[in-house]
Write a protein that holds these residues in place. Structure first.
Motif, PDB file in Angstrom:
ATOM      1  N   ILE A  46       0.848  -1.197   0.000  1.00 47.81           N
ATOM      2  CA  ILE A  46       0.000   0.000   0.000  1.00 47.81           C
ATOM      3  C   ILE A  46       0.885   1.249   0.000  1.00 47.81           C
ATOM      4  N   PRO A  47       0.668   2.148  -0.972  1.00 46.50           N
ATOM      5  CA  PRO A  47       1.494   3.357  -0.998  1.00 46.50           C
ATOM      6  C   PRO A  47       1.398   4.119   0.324  1.00 46.50           C
ATOM      7  N   GLU A  48       2.543   4.562   0.805  1.00 45.58           N
ATOM      8  CA  GLU A  48       2.654   5.255   2.091  1.00 45.58           C
ATOM      9  C   GLU A  48       1.612   6.367   2.236  1.00 45.58           C
ATOM     10  N   GLU A  49       1.380   7.127   1.168  1.00 45.27           N
ATOM     11  CA  GLU A  49       0.496   8.294   1.274  1.00 45.27           C
ATOM     12  C   GLU A  49      -0.976   7.920   1.469  1.00 45.27           C
ATOM     13  N   LYS A  50      -1.317   6.655   1.228  1.00 44.11           N
ATOM     14  CA  LYS A  50      -2.706   6.213   1.437  1.00 44.11           C
ATOM     15  C   LYS A  50      -2.918   5.647   2.832  1.00 44.11           C
ATOM     16  N   ARG A  51      -1.824   5.335   3.526  1.00 36.72           N
ATOM     17  CA  ARG A  51      -1.934   4.568   4.763  1.00 36.72           C
ATOM     18  C   ARG A  51      -2.158   5.421   5.996  1.00 36.72           C
ATOM     19  N   GLU A  52      -3.072   4.988   6.850  1.00 35.96           N
ATOM     20  CA  GLU A  52      -3.241   5.607   8.155  1.00 35.96           C
ATOM     21  C   GLU A  52      -3.215   4.513   9.200  1.00 35.96           C
ATOM     22  N   ASP A  53      -2.225   4.542  10.080  1.00 39.89           N
ATOM     23  CA  ASP A  53      -2.071   3.501  11.099  1.00 39.89           C
ATOM     24  C   ASP A  53      -2.960   3.832  12.298  1.00 39.89           C
ATOM     25  N   VAL A  54      -3.908   2.952  12.565  1.00 42.64           N
ATOM     26  CA  VAL A  54      -4.764   3.150  13.746  1.00 42.64           C
ATOM     27  C   VAL A  54      -4.535   2.016  14.754  1.00 42.64           C
ATOM     28  N   GLY A  55      -3.334   1.460  14.709  1.00 40.61           N
ATOM     29  CA  GLY A  55      -2.974   0.408  15.664  1.00 40.61           C
ATOM     30  C   GLY A  55      -2.257   1.002  16.851  1.00 40.61           C
ATOM     31  N   LYS A  56      -1.214   0.309  17.280  1.00 43.54           N
ATOM     32  CA  LYS A  56      -0.461   0.783  18.433  1.00 43.54           C
ATOM     33  C   LYS A  56       0.325   2.032  18.058  1.00 43.54           C
ATOM     34  N   ARG A  57       0.239   3.032  18.904  1.00 41.51           N
ATOM     35  CA  ARG A  57       0.981   4.274  18.644  1.00 41.51           C
ATOM     36  C   ARG A  57       2.333   4.216  19.325  1.00 41.51           C
ATOM     37  N   ALA A  58       3.206   5.119  18.949  1.00 43.78           N
ATOM     38  CA  ALA A  58       4.494   5.223  19.631  1.00 43.78           C
ATOM     39  C   ALA A  58       4.222   5.393  21.118  1.00 43.78           C
ATOM     40  N   GLY A  59       4.963   4.695  21.938  1.00 43.00           N
ATOM     41  CA  GLY A  59       4.708   4.754  23.367  1.00 43.00           C
ATOM     42  C   GLY A  59       3.867   3.581  23.836  1.00 43.00           C
ATOM     43  N   GLY A  60       3.430   2.754  22.868  1.00 41.52           N
ATOM     44  CA  GLY A  60       2.739   1.525  23.223  1.00 41.52           C
ATOM     45  C   GLY A  60       1.245   1.668  23.465  1.00 41.52           C
ATOM     46  N   GLU A  61       0.714   2.888  23.300  1.00 40.33           N
ATOM     47  CA  GLU A  61      -0.720   3.105  23.515  1.00 40.33           C
ATOM     48  C   GLU A  61      -1.520   2.641  22.297  1.00 40.33           C
ATOM     49  N   TRP A  62      -2.673   2.028  22.532  1.00 43.01           N
ATOM     50  CA  TRP A  62      -3.559   1.680  21.428  1.00 43.01           C
ATOM     51  C   TRP A  62      -4.384   2.887  21.027  1.00 43.01           C
ATOM     52  N   THR A  63      -4.611   3.030  19.715  1.00 42.37           N
ATOM     53  CA  THR A  63      -5.548   4.057  19.271  1.00 42.37           C
ATOM     54  C   THR A  63      -6.935   3.658  19.779  1.00 42.37           C
ATOM     55  N   PRO A  64      -7.629   4.555  20.464  1.00 44.79           N
ATOM     56  CA  PRO A  64      -8.960   4.163  20.969  1.00 44.79           C
ATOM     57  C   PRO A  64      -9.907   3.830  19.816  1.00 44.79           C
ATOM     58  N   GLN A  65     -10.760   2.841  20.028  1.00 41.66           N
ATOM     59  CA  GLN A  65     -11.717   2.436  18.997  1.00 41.66           C
ATOM     60  C   GLN A  65     -12.609   3.612  18.581  1.00 41.66           C
TER      61      GLN A  65
END
Ligand code: SAH
Length: 247
Positions: A46-65
């Motif tokens: 997937i091209p970088e510019e299309k991607r949005e990471d909604v998983g674990k953020r830096a610092g180990g926190e999960w993106t809230p649902q």
């Protein structure tokens, strides 16, 4: 015009196991919301510019649902074609149900695109059929995330032990000691074969096998880490018979 959200399963990680529909949608999408579970190979397509990471953020926190839900609606309202890409199948421990409800509640059109769940594929690529006429007539998919000693545990391990069928545990690396104990206490044979399959179909997949009694030590000795599924039942013992010829 409002856009559309596709809840897409990526399968277990091998890009060749993406559906044709998923492949097309990844090309057509304006935005792909994902976490790490689809694995490095699929995310790499997937091209970088299309991607949005909604998983674990830096610092180990999960993106809230709630954030992911809000973002899906926001992007669709901007008229975007949105792919919400999930490891395996979106409706198997993937929160796809919650997202579908949120989209419907907000009047956003969506489509469910099934993926191959790691429960079946992960066992299979390790040489384990989840059902087998001689060994298992049923299979249960359960979460291992909960503490089985908790009174309000939503998983009834005692009832599962009584089925005599295969049990596939998701998110069950950490609490392996607790639920294997619960199954033994429920009367399941301590010699019951158990397999751990980590990163099934990823380039660095790892398989470890033991019994209900030994699997915790095996996990520690082999260094098995998430994401992995636990396959419990006689079917896990048939692996040895096919291994030599399994590619
Ligand atoms: N929707 C996914 C499951 C998401 S829950 C599916 O259908 O497969 C996350 C859990 O899935 C992980 O903790 C692990 O138990 C399992 N999992 C997902 N992908 C995996 C893979 N490639 N190999 C092993 N286990 C995997």
């Amino acid at each position: 015009m409002t856009g559309k959200v596709y809840l897409v399963g990526s399968g277990p990680g091998d890009p060749e196991l993406l559906t044709v529909k998923a492949t097309h949608l990844l090309e057509e999408a304006d935005v792909v919301l994902h976490d790490k579970l689809p694995g490095p190979e699929i995310l790499g397509l997937i091209p970088e510019e299309k991607r949005e990471d909604v998983g674990k953020r830096a610092g180990g926190e999960w993106t809230p649902q709630e954030y992911t839900n809000k973002r899906l609606v926001e992007l669709a309202e901007e008229g975007k074609t949105v792919v919400r890409l999930k490891g395996g199948d979106p409706f198997v421990f993937g929160r796809g149900g919650e997202e579908a409800e949120h989209l419907a509640a907000n009047g956003i059109e969506f489509e469910y695109v099934p993926g191959i769940t790691s429960a079946i594929a992960g066992a299979g690529v390790a040489g384990i059929p989840v059902t087998h006429r001689d060994h298992a007539s049923s299979v249960s998919f359960v979460t291992g995330h909960e503490d089985p000693t908790k009174e309000e545990s939503a998983v009834n391990w005692e009832a599962l032990a009584a089925t005599g069928g295969t049990i596939v545990v998701f998110m069950g690396v950490g609490k392996l000691p607790e639920y294997t104990k619960a199954l033994r206490e429920a009367g399941m044979d301590p010699e019951t074969p158990v397999a751990l399959v980590e990163r099934a179909t990823w380039p660095d997949m790892q398989v470890a096998t033991g019994t209900l009694d030994t699997i915790v030590d095996v996990r520690d000795a082999e260094g098995i880490e998430p994401p992995a599924i636990t396959v419990i039942g006689d079917v896990a013992g048939t692996r040895e018979e096919v291994l030599e010829f399994l590619q």
